[in-house]
Design a protein around this motif. Structure first.
Motif, PDB file in Angstrom:
ATOM      1  N   ASP A 129      73.768   7.825 111.153  1.00 46.35           N
ATOM      2  CA  ASP A 129      72.710   7.577 110.173  1.00 46.35           C
ATOM      3  C   ASP A 129      72.115   6.197 110.455  1.00 46.35           C
ATOM      4  OD1 ASP A 129      71.114   6.988 107.984  1.00 46.35           O
ATOM      5  OD2 ASP A 129      72.443   7.988 106.552  1.00 46.35           O
ATOM      6  N   GLN A 152      69.421  -8.194 111.273  1.00 45.31           N
ATOM      7  CA  GLN A 152      69.865  -7.000 110.580  1.00 45.31           C
ATOM      8  C   GLN A 152      71.353  -6.702 110.764  1.00 45.31           C
ATOM      9  OE1 GLN A 152      67.810  -7.064 113.156  1.00 45.31           O
ATOM     10  NE2 GLN A 152      68.131  -5.360 114.575  1.00 45.31           N
ATOM     11  N   ALA A 184      70.068   4.436 108.967  1.00 47.84           N
ATOM     12  CA  ALA A 184      69.965   3.556 107.808  1.00 47.84           C
ATOM     13  C   ALA A 184      71.281   2.847 107.499  1.00 47.84           C
ATOM     14  CB  ALA A 184      69.517   4.361 106.581  1.00 47.84           C
ATOM     15  N   LYS A 185      72.382   3.386 108.013  1.00 49.93           N
ATOM     16  CA  LYS A 185      73.696   2.814 107.724  1.00 49.93           C
ATOM     17  C   LYS A 185      74.290   2.034 108.903  1.00 49.93           C
ATOM     18  CE  LYS A 185      74.912   6.551 104.498  1.00 49.93           C
ATOM     19  NZ  LYS A 185      75.865   7.657 104.227  1.00 49.93           N
ATOM     20  N   ARG A 186      73.687   2.167 110.070  1.00 52.82           N
ATOM     21  CA  ARG A 186      74.277   1.553 111.262  1.00 52.82           C
ATOM     22  C   ARG A 186      74.333   0.034 111.164  1.00 52.82           C
ATOM     23  NH1 ARG A 186      72.470   2.579 116.919  1.00 52.82           N
ATOM     24  NH2 ARG A 186      74.660   2.315 117.457  1.00 52.82           N
ATOM     25  N   SER A 187      73.293  -0.588 110.670  1.00 53.70           N
ATOM     26  CA  SER A 187      73.280  -2.049 110.595  1.00 53.70           C
ATOM     27  C   SER A 187      74.420  -2.566 109.725  1.00 53.70           C
ATOM     28  CB  SER A 187      71.938  -2.545 110.057  1.00 53.70           C
ATOM     29  OG  SER A 187      70.904  -2.325 110.997  1.00 53.70           O
ATOM     30  N   ALA A 188      74.681  -1.878 108.619  1.00 52.06           N
ATOM     31  CA  ALA A 188      75.779  -2.294 107.737  1.00 52.06           C
ATOM     32  C   ALA A 188      77.116  -2.177 108.455  1.00 52.06           C
ATOM     33  CB  ALA A 188      75.782  -1.449 106.462  1.00 52.06           C
ATOM     34  N   ARG A 189      77.255  -1.144 109.275  1.00 51.11           N
ATOM     35  CA  ARG A 189      78.495  -0.974 110.043  1.00 51.11           C
ATOM     36  C   ARG A 189      78.684  -2.128 111.023  1.00 51.11           C
ATOM     37  NH1 ARG A 189      82.041   2.839 107.945  1.00 51.11           N
ATOM     38  NH2 ARG A 189      81.028   4.861 107.673  1.00 51.11           N
ATOM     39  N   GLN A 240      77.404  -5.077 110.727  1.00 54.17           N
ATOM     40  CA  GLN A 240      77.683  -6.287 109.968  1.00 54.17           C
ATOM     41  C   GLN A 240      79.180  -6.433 109.727  1.00 54.17           C
ATOM     42  OE1 GLN A 240      75.433  -7.030 106.425  1.00 54.17           O
ATOM     43  NE2 GLN A 240      73.452  -6.742 107.412  1.00 54.17           N
ATOM     44  N   GLU A 241      79.857  -5.310 109.535  1.00 51.45           N
ATOM     45  CA  GLU A 241      81.317  -5.357 109.365  1.00 51.45           C
ATOM     46  C   GLU A 241      81.991  -5.830 110.645  1.00 51.45           C
ATOM     47  OE1 GLU A 241      83.184  -4.985 106.598  1.00 51.45           O
ATOM     48  OE2 GLU A 241      81.216  -4.966 105.622  1.00 51.45           O
ATOM     49  N   ALA A 252      81.310   1.962 113.569  1.00 49.88           N
ATOM     50  CA  ALA A 252      79.903   1.693 113.877  1.00 49.88           C
ATOM     51  C   ALA A 252      79.387   2.634 114.962  1.00 49.88           C
ATOM     52  CB  ALA A 252      79.731   0.247 114.320  1.00 49.88           C
ATOM     53  N   GLU A 265      78.655   6.133 113.628  1.00 49.02           N
ATOM     54  CA  GLU A 265      77.655   6.226 112.554  1.00 49.02           C
ATOM     55  C   GLU A 265      76.310   6.667 113.133  1.00 49.02           C
ATOM     56  OE1 GLU A 265      76.196   6.961 109.586  1.00 49.02           O
ATOM     57  OE2 GLU A 265      77.850   5.657 108.909  1.00 49.02           O
TER      58      GLU A 265
END
Length: 528
Positions: A466, A327, A468-473, A475-476, A461, A464
């Motif tokens: 939220d 993830q 639901a948004k942490r994984s995307a952070r 990933q960056e 990250a 963050e």
């Protein structure tokens, strides 16, 4: 073929260096005594029982010290330990903990004042705390009453609870008179420490063992065992010999030691993810690593798949950033597949002959197991094939820390490190090793990484909240690491322990740093 022969020779030479000497030891003649090599393996701190300074050894420390919160045994969620419950304000900047009815080992009550005192010690870098950087967001801790602790943050922090699992509660009445800058190496830790856990400190015999006695007043009930002993060994091979001889009932093992226990009904093999990424840390204060092509060349020069298969027996996964969890690893990142020709070309383009040439580069590590020696030998041989001359140097953990955490270190002592840092259960834990705000003495960014784009990604990250948004952070974060190579990420290995089949209700989880997590030592028992 020539390269493979050199690699095999290097590995064989390293393997010959392992010893199997067992230190002299006479175990107490009590059936209700569990002995183990709890600190054999990465992060063990022989003679150092200060949880503020510990980056490992929590399997043992948490038998007599306890945090407010801990992970469950599967490392999936944070649960209460000395906190019976907690609430978070809507803006996620105020945490209110209700404390359990607990007593210190000297009989005095555990209160919110103790918790406030501990948080303040952990935040204060003068105490030698390795947790200070992880608690930066904590603006205050307040004892509202004896059973209520309120922690306020300067900004929301999704990683606060993970950090608090490492903060073992300490007694204000026993430590408040010791000056902060004298606390780290005070004799109290190895002569008269008191906690709230199911076992209490009995004695420490230098370089041999620590003995704990049952805390018969433990709030979770009288422990089943009378004593627990932590044995110290010169190396894992000595611990394995003691386990097979019945002198101890548990120890860590490396993956290449499993053949001695698989399919043996007298032992139980415990396997799990280590959550620790092993990496080559480039000291960014050294000019030899300034050109990214040099760092890329290091990655292409190392045949990670070969090392994983031949040395780890397949019990590891390649890492191309600080993470391997699906993830938080984005698709399409560079895999740095083994390509020594490409490594040589990159070094030629960067002008390696002028930058460093064949001058030796010190590769420092605190990993001292036979497996680690083999890995270092393999890495040394592979880098030599492309023209990078590294000289491995393995030292004990305190020596390693004294070198890399020195605010003004001698670069020649460590131009590179072979180390590990946990990448879970909470991915935010990697921040302290990469954020430029954590360069010593502020924190343990020992590679002195100064990459604004990486720091920005980590900060985003961490802030963050939220889920639901942490994984995307993260990933960056992974993308930046993969592209800029602040480290040379290698792999994440599985971790193993072996327990005697006679142990009952024994919980051990291959957690990063040894935990902590819910292990219920008060229930551990040995069958007659």
């Amino acid at each position: 073929m020539k390269g493979l022969l050199r690699l095999s020779s290097a590995i064989a030479l390293a393997a010959m260096m392992a010893t199997t000497a067992i230190p002299a030891f006479t175990a107490p003649a009590r059936a209700a005594t569990l002995s183990g090599g709890f600190d054999v393996g990465p992060g063990g701190f022989q003679g150092n029982f200060n949880p503020l300074a510990a980056t490992g050894g929590f399997t043992w420390l948490s038998v007599y010290f306890e945090p407010l919160v801990t992970y469950d045994e599967k490392l999936e969620k944070v649960v209460g330990q000395l906190a019976s419950s907690y609430e978070v304000s809507p803006d996620q900047t105020t945490y209110t903990f209700k404390l359990a009815d607990a007593k210190w080992h000297d009989g005095k009550p555990f209160t919110a004042k103790d918790a406030k005192f501990t948080i303040e010690l952990a935040k204060n870098a003068k105490t030698g705390s390795v947790l200070a950087a992880r608690l930066n967001a904590v603006s205050s801790a307040e004892a509202k009453d004896d059973k209520t602790l309120v922690i306020k943050l300067s900004a929301p922090s999704a990683s606060l609870m993970d950090a608090l699992t490492k903060v073992m509660m300490l007694p204000e009445h026993a430590l408040s008179q010791i000056p902060a800058d004298q606390l780290a190496k005070n004799s109290w830790w190895s002569t008269a420490p008191i906690g709230t856990g199911p076992f209490k400190f009995s004695k420490y015999v230098t370089d041999q063992y620590v003995e704990l006695a049952a805390n018969t007043d433990y709030r979770g009930g009288k422990p089943a065992l009378e004593k627990i002993i932590n044995r110290y060994f010169a190396n894992p091979a000595a611990a394995i010999a003691a386990l097979r001889a019945g002198e101890i009932q548990f120890t860590y093992v490396d993956s290449n030691d499993l053949k001695a226990f698989n399919d043996n009904k007298d032992f139980r093999v415990i396997e799990g993810n280590s959550f620790v990424v092993n990496y080559l840390g480039f000291n960014h204060d050294s000019p030899i690593w300034k050109d990214i092509r040099v760092r890329q060349a290091v990655m292409y020069a190392i045949n990670r798949d070969a090392i994983i298969q031949s040395l780890y027996g397949g019990a590891a996964k390649p890492a191309n950033c600080a993470y391997i969890a699906d993830q938080v690893v984005p698709a399409g990142i560079e895999t740095y597949a083994y390509d020594p020709e490409k490594a040589r070309q990159l070094l030629k383009e960067a002008g390696w002959d002028q930058i460093n040439g064949d001058k030796p580069i010190t590769l420092l590590t605190y990993y001292t197991t036979p497996l680690a020696a083999n890995v270092m030998a393999a890495v040394q041989a592979m880098l030599a094939q492309v023209g990078i001359n590294v000289t491995p140097r393995a030292v004990d953990t305190p020596t390693y820390n004294s070198i890399v955490l020195n605010p003004t270190p001698d670069i020649a002592q460590f131009q590179m490190v072979y180390a590990g840092l946990q990448n879970g259960p909470d991915p935010g834990s990697i921040n302290v090793g990469l954020n430029e705000k954590q360069i010593p003495p502020a924190g343990p960014n020992v590679a002195r990484v100064r990459m604004p784009v990486l720091t920005s990604a980590l900060d985003a990250a961490l802030s963050e909240t939220d889920a639901a948004k942490r994984s995307a952070r993260y990933q960056e974060v992974c993308k930046v690491m993969n592209k800029e190579l602040p480290w040379g990420p290698l792999w994440v290995a599985k971790r193993y322990g072996v327990a005697s089949a006679k142990l009952k209700d024994f919980i051990w989880t291959p957690a990063p740093g040894g935990g902590p997590y819910q292990a219920h030592p008060e229930k551990w028992a040995i069958a007659e």
